[in-house]
Write an enzyme that holds these catalytic residues in place. Sequence first.
Site, PDB file in Angstrom:
ATOM      1  N   GLU A 188      29.875  -2.180  36.333  1.00 56.63           N
ATOM      2  CA  GLU A 188      29.778  -2.859  35.034  1.00 56.63           C
ATOM      3  C   GLU A 188      28.541  -3.750  34.992  1.00 56.63           C
ATOM      4  O   GLU A 188      28.240  -4.457  35.964  1.00 56.63           O
ATOM      5  CB  GLU A 188      31.016  -3.731  34.773  1.00 56.63           C
ATOM      6  CG  GLU A 188      32.177  -2.959  34.193  1.00 56.63           C
ATOM      7  CD  GLU A 188      33.203  -2.635  35.246  1.00 56.63           C
ATOM      8  OE1 GLU A 188      32.798  -2.414  36.412  1.00 56.63           O
ATOM      9  OE2 GLU A 188      34.390  -2.598  34.898  1.00 56.63           O
ATOM     10  N   LYS A 246      23.529  18.740  23.834  1.00 60.59           N
ATOM     11  CA  LYS A 246      23.342  19.844  22.872  1.00 60.59           C
ATOM     12  C   LYS A 246      21.952  20.451  23.123  1.00 60.59           C
ATOM     13  O   LYS A 246      21.718  20.985  24.203  1.00 60.59           O
ATOM     14  CB  LYS A 246      23.554  19.320  21.454  1.00 60.59           C
ATOM     15  CG  LYS A 246      24.996  18.802  21.240  1.00 60.59           C
ATOM     16  CD  LYS A 246      25.265  18.425  19.806  1.00 60.59           C
ATOM     17  CE  LYS A 246      26.709  18.020  19.582  1.00 60.59           C
ATOM     18  NZ  LYS A 246      26.934  16.563  19.705  1.00 60.59           N
ATOM     19  N   THR A 250      23.843  12.532  21.378  1.00 56.26           N
ATOM     20  CA  THR A 250      24.497  13.065  22.555  1.00 56.26           C
ATOM     21  C   THR A 250      23.401  13.677  23.432  1.00 56.26           C
ATOM     22  O   THR A 250      22.286  13.918  22.976  1.00 56.26           O
ATOM     23  CB  THR A 250      25.529  14.155  22.204  1.00 56.26           C
ATOM     24  OG1 THR A 250      24.916  15.101  21.335  1.00 56.26           O
ATOM     25  CG2 THR A 250      26.751  13.558  21.518  1.00 56.26           C
ATOM     26  N   ASP A 303      21.317   9.729  13.662  1.00 55.69           N
ATOM     27  CA  ASP A 303      22.142  10.387  14.692  1.00 55.69           C
ATOM     28  C   ASP A 303      21.543  11.773  14.894  1.00 55.69           C
ATOM     29  O   ASP A 303      21.733  12.674  14.069  1.00 55.69           O
ATOM     30  CB  ASP A 303      23.591  10.459  14.207  1.00 55.69           C
ATOM     31  CG  ASP A 303      24.496  11.209  15.181  1.00 55.69           C
ATOM     32  OD1 ASP A 303      23.975  11.880  16.099  1.00 55.69           O
ATOM     33  OD2 ASP A 303      25.725  11.140  15.026  1.00 55.69           O
ATOM     34  N   ARG A 360      27.336  16.068  29.450  1.00 53.39           N
ATOM     35  CA  ARG A 360      28.105  15.586  28.297  1.00 53.39           C
ATOM     36  C   ARG A 360      28.059  14.058  28.268  1.00 53.39           C
ATOM     37  O   ARG A 360      28.487  13.404  29.221  1.00 53.39           O
ATOM     38  CB  ARG A 360      29.545  16.073  28.449  1.00 53.39           C
ATOM     39  CG  ARG A 360      30.429  15.959  27.240  1.00 53.39           C
ATOM     40  CD  ARG A 360      31.555  16.944  27.325  1.00 53.39           C
ATOM     41  NE  ARG A 360      31.024  18.297  27.199  1.00 53.39           N
ATOM     42  CZ  ARG A 360      30.752  18.891  26.033  1.00 53.39           C
ATOM     43  NH1 ARG A 360      30.985  18.269  24.904  1.00 53.39           N
ATOM     44  NH2 ARG A 360      30.267  20.113  26.002  1.00 53.39           N
ATOM     45  N   TYR A 397      31.821   1.609  40.891  1.00 50.03           N
ATOM     46  CA  TYR A 397      31.960   0.735  39.723  1.00 50.03           C
ATOM     47  C   TYR A 397      30.688  -0.078  39.563  1.00 50.03           C
ATOM     48  O   TYR A 397      30.166  -0.621  40.540  1.00 50.03           O
ATOM     49  CB  TYR A 397      33.164  -0.215  39.878  1.00 50.03           C
ATOM     50  CG  TYR A 397      34.323   0.230  39.009  1.00 50.03           C
ATOM     51  CD1 TYR A 397      34.145   0.396  37.632  1.00 50.03           C
ATOM     52  CD2 TYR A 397      35.579   0.484  39.544  1.00 50.03           C
ATOM     53  CE1 TYR A 397      35.187   0.810  36.828  1.00 50.03           C
ATOM     54  CE2 TYR A 397      36.627   0.904  38.740  1.00 50.03           C
ATOM     55  CZ  TYR A 397      36.433   1.061  37.378  1.00 50.03           C
ATOM     56  OH  TYR A 397      37.450   1.481  36.583  1.00 50.03           O
TER      57      TYR A 397
END
Length: 423
Positions: free
Chosen positions: A59, A232, A229, A203, A238, A57
């Site tokens: 954050e 691609k 992203t 984008d 991903r 974790y």
Amino acid sequence: MYHDWFLNSLDNSDKEIYDVLINELNRGRRGLEMIASENYVSKAVLEAMGSVLTNKYSEGYPGKRYYGGNEYIDVAEQLAISRAKKLFGADFVNVQSHSGSSANMETYFALIEIGDPILSMSLDHGGHLTHGHKVNFSGHFYKINSYGVEKETGRIDMNKVEMIAKETNPKLIMAGFSAYSRELDFKHFKEIADSVDAFLVSDIAHIAGLVAAKVHPDPVPYSDVVTTTTHKTLRGPRGAIIMGKEEYEASINKAVFPGMQGGPLDHIIAAKAVSFKEALQPDFIEYAKSIKVNAKALAESLIENGATLVSGGTDNHLILLDISKYNMGGKIAERTLDEVGIFTNKNMIPFDTRTPFDPSGIRIGTPALTTRGLGKSEMKTIGEFIVKTLDNYQDKNVLQEIKQGVNELCDQFPLYPGFTALH
Ligand code: DSN
């Protein structure tokens, strides 16, 4: 070797999921992956994803975390950031976005208020759900006006974009798409955005690899914020990143965490770092060039064999095939191509008279096959296969013959050759 270790453990503990992995690997090996948004990551990227970093974790951001024990996580995230900044020449990069949808939501939250007007490309002309479709959060939260392509050319007319911007006074203009086979004029988009005092967000999910390799016009100098992203054409894990001008860094970071997300996916961030290092190597430029060369060769072959392409061709990695002349919709076309081992997706075409579930288009792309090593001459053959499949979609004998041809092609280009199934 790594993969065998991984599958060994899984084989002992969860045979059902083990089988899914093997079946998916074999499905890929037996077919031609032509979904424009998919690709094959390197083994190094896979290793980083399937690693102990998933346990942590963290954050917050490097050096400012809400949990202890993040000294190595910080190194990975900092490497991802500095490599992405180098790759895209951006002032700042946030590498924590879980997906393209989160990245777009976080960007809207950072830049504009709920209810503000956005101008974006409509989904049925090639845009994206998160650019303001009514079934998506973006369509619920913001007032959406759209631009599209011209019926005669299949291309965006920037004068029309300017006209709509002047009429609708958007607070944010979105330049981006999921099914448009031509280049975007980011400079012109910026001029339009400036003329109406709107933010320009680009984008570049589909074209990020082409942009990184500088074989596509660069949105970074002209955009306030750029989202993409990473899986691609960029060929990473991903996920997504957000980058842009220095003045938006604080608000973007705040919108990502704590605004939208909790703990970052540290294994994915490490894998992003690995893929950015790969994209900084000279052979990635060759890869990106080959994606485009292959797409052009495929488009030529499709046209020579009688197919109709939206806008008549391609300048990037994707092709939108107009199948409205056939007595079937995209649903059967996609399924028939699947049957012969050519994986594509049904897609709306501009001015489509059919529904999104059974539209008049098939979207095809070359990023994955280019990774697998296929070149121009194979694209010529695949163009023949695709048209022959559509022309003969009810003839089992012809389909069987094409499937045989696809299998032979697949055998010549092994996928993940080092990976071995244990049974
Ligand atoms: N699903 C992606 C694509 O296929 O283009 C976009 O989010």
